[in-house]
Every structure is written in structure tokens, then in C-alpha cells.
Design a protein around this motif. Structure first.
Motif, PDB file in Angstrom:
ATOM      1  N   LEU A 103       2.840   2.993   5.205  1.00  0.00           N
ATOM      2  CA  LEU A 103       2.913   3.610   6.667  1.00  0.00           C
ATOM      3  C   LEU A 103       1.465   3.567   7.478  1.00  0.00           C
ATOM      4  N   SER A 104       0.595   4.064   6.669  1.00  0.00           N
ATOM      5  CA  SER A 104      -0.882   4.299   7.193  1.00  0.00           C
ATOM      6  C   SER A 104      -1.355   2.810   7.794  1.00  0.00           C
ATOM      7  N   SER A 105      -1.126   1.659   7.194  1.00  0.00           N
ATOM      8  CA  SER A 105      -1.730   0.436   7.323  1.00  0.00           C
ATOM      9  C   SER A 105      -0.853  -0.311   8.415  1.00  0.00           C
ATOM     10  N   GLY A 106       0.406   0.208   8.631  1.00  0.00           N
ATOM     11  CA  GLY A 106       1.302  -0.697   9.420  1.00  0.00           C
ATOM     12  C   GLY A 106       2.052  -1.739   8.658  1.00  0.00           C
ATOM     13  N   LYS A 107       1.849  -1.819   7.386  1.00  0.00           N
ATOM     14  CA  LYS A 107       2.459  -3.004   6.494  1.00  0.00           C
ATOM     15  C   LYS A 107       3.869  -2.769   6.474  1.00  0.00           C
TER      16      LYS A 107
END
Length: 262
Positions: free
Chosen positions: A167-171
Motif C-alpha cells: 500500500l505504501s509503494s503503490g504496488k
């Protein structure tokens, strides 16, 4: 012969995967997101005189297989798979059949319908559905481990770490419904490529079922993906779940198999 993918072979492998975006999504997406080799991901090709017969990707304890031709050296493949730190093995049914998996170490397989959605139908909306943020990772993980089919795959701590990172990386992305401090319904993208996404971990906590919440989170997530120009795909083996997905516009196009090492 099975070897790690070398730099001069990378584009050839990607070209093979791009020709079949839905079936190759896990391998192609994981390569795009994580690279060719990390401590938790590795990619190999199986070659013969015919060329590349298969592509194998290990992601943590999962081995994903994309096969093009029947494998000739089954003993070498058996030795290769036995030597990997994996618990799960998956791929399209016709691809796994090319490996002659009946000769390998026993895996207990689930067969699942493989679907994709080109256009969302019968949209289900609910203002309670939100797109998850990293701060929701712990509540999402706690909800997932309450569902028997997901509970034994990995520890709570590992789940929280992976969800937070994605969620943090946008993956990845997830649609959720929250009641108090609990996530009571959830659907996420397990992997994303430049033109497709895999929807997974669809759940509703037992006490909240039969209220249409699964339809709401899947509908919201599907629209989110389609609006980004990506085709959402998913698996199911539960007819009740299947009826939800088909009402939303998902269409079956293949069979996916997930094996658990006995």
C-alpha cells in the motif's frame, strides 16, 4: 536445462509473457514490481532444443509456472522443485499438465475458475467502501487470518509487513469496509501490470455476511482498476462467489490451479 534468467535473456522472457497478459500476470507483474532477483524472488527458464519450454518464478514460498512446451527432463524438474523453499505451486491447468506434475512430489491442488472483467455491470455502490491506506494494514491482516482459506498461508506479522509495503509503494490497492476498528469486508489487487490486475483476498467477516458487502468492495475495486485502464482478473471455486463476480461483469476464460505441498 533450468537456469536463472541472464541479462541478455530478460527481454526475450518479457516478450513471451507480454503475448499472454492474463495468464502470465503473476510472473510478469512480479518481475516489473520486484526485479529479476531479490532475497524473496527469483526467475528461471527451462530450455531445450525447442527453445524456452517454461518460465518459473519464486515469490517468497510460492512458485508460479508459465509453460510453453512439454517438459522433457522431468527428473531435473523434480530435483529443481524439491530444492526450492516453497509451500505453494500454481499456474494455469494446461501449463501444469505440460510439466507432468503427477510424477512430482505430491501437491494438493485446488482448481479455480479464472475470470476477467472488460466492463463493469450492475455497479454496486456504498459510501462505506474506502480505498485502503497503509494505516489500515494491521486491521486488514487481522481480518484475513479469520478466514480459513487464508489463515495458514503466512503469519500475522508477515502479512502486516507485506500489506504495509504494497500500500505504501503503490504496488497494490485494496477496497475495504470498516466497522469501528475492524475491517469487515475486503478485496485487494495481488499483482498489477501495465494493463492488468489480479483481484484477490475477497472476504467478509462471518458476522457480517449476506449483506452484499463482498459485492460492494469488489465493485469498487473493479471500477478503480478499469478507470486506470487495467483489466481486473480473479479466481474462484465457490459458486456463490462466482455468481457475485459474474453479475459484476466477470467472464470465465480459463482454469487456475493452486497446489499446497503435502
Amino acid at each position: 536445462m533450468i537456469n536463472k534468467v541472464q541479462k541478455h535473456e530478460q527481454e526475450v522472457v518479457l516478450d513471451i509473457l507480454r503475448q499472454d497478459p492474463s495468464r502470465s500476470m503473476f510472473i510478469y507483474g512480479d518481475i516489473l514490481q520486484n526485479g529479476w532477483e531479490t532475497d524473496y524472488q527469483e526467475v528461471w527458464i527451462d530450455r531445450s532444443i525447442k527453445g524456452i519450454d517454461a518460465i518459473y518464478l519464486r515469490y517468497h514460498k510460492n512458485l508460479v509456472i508459465y509453460a510453453i512446451h512439454a517438459i522433457e527432463d522431468i527428473e531435473a524438474l523434480k530435483t529443481f522443485i524439491h530444492g526450492l523453499p516453497i509451500q505453494f505451486l500454481s499456474g494455469c491447468k494446461k501449463h501444469l499438465e505440460l510439466l507432468g506434475l503427477d510424477t512430482l512430489e505430491p501437491f494438493k491442488f485446488r482448481e479455480m475458475y479464472f475470470c476477467e472483467c472488460q466492463e463493469l455491470m450492475n455497479t454496486v455502490t456504498n459510501k462505506q467502501v474506502i480505498m485502503a491506506e497503509p494505516k489500515h494494514a494491521k486491521a486488514i491482516a487481522e481480518a484475513i487470518i479469520q478466514i480459513s482459506e487464508f489463515a495458514e498461508m503466512t503469519s500475522l506479522e508477515e502479512r502486516i509487513e507485506r500489506i504495509t509495503e504494497r500500500l505504501s509503494s503503490g504496488k497494490g490497492r485494496a477496497a475495504i469496509i470498516i466497522d469501528g476498528d475492524k475491517v469487515i469486508a475486503h478485496a485487494n489487487t495481488a499483482v498489477e501490470t501495465d494493463n492488468a490486475v489480479m483481484v484477490g483476498a475477497v472476504l467478509t467477516l462471518p458476522a457480517y455476511r449476506n449483506q452484499g458487502l463482498a459485492s460492494q468492495v469488489v465493485s469498487t475495486l473493479t471500477k478503480h482498476c478499469l478507470d486506470d485502464g487495467k483489466i481486473p482478473c480473479l479466481f474462484y471455486d465457490n459458486p456463490k462467489a462466482g455468481s457475485i463476480y459474474h453479475r459484476l461483469g466477470y467472464v470465465t476464460f480459463d482454469t487456475w490451479m493452486m497446489g499446497t505441498k503435502l
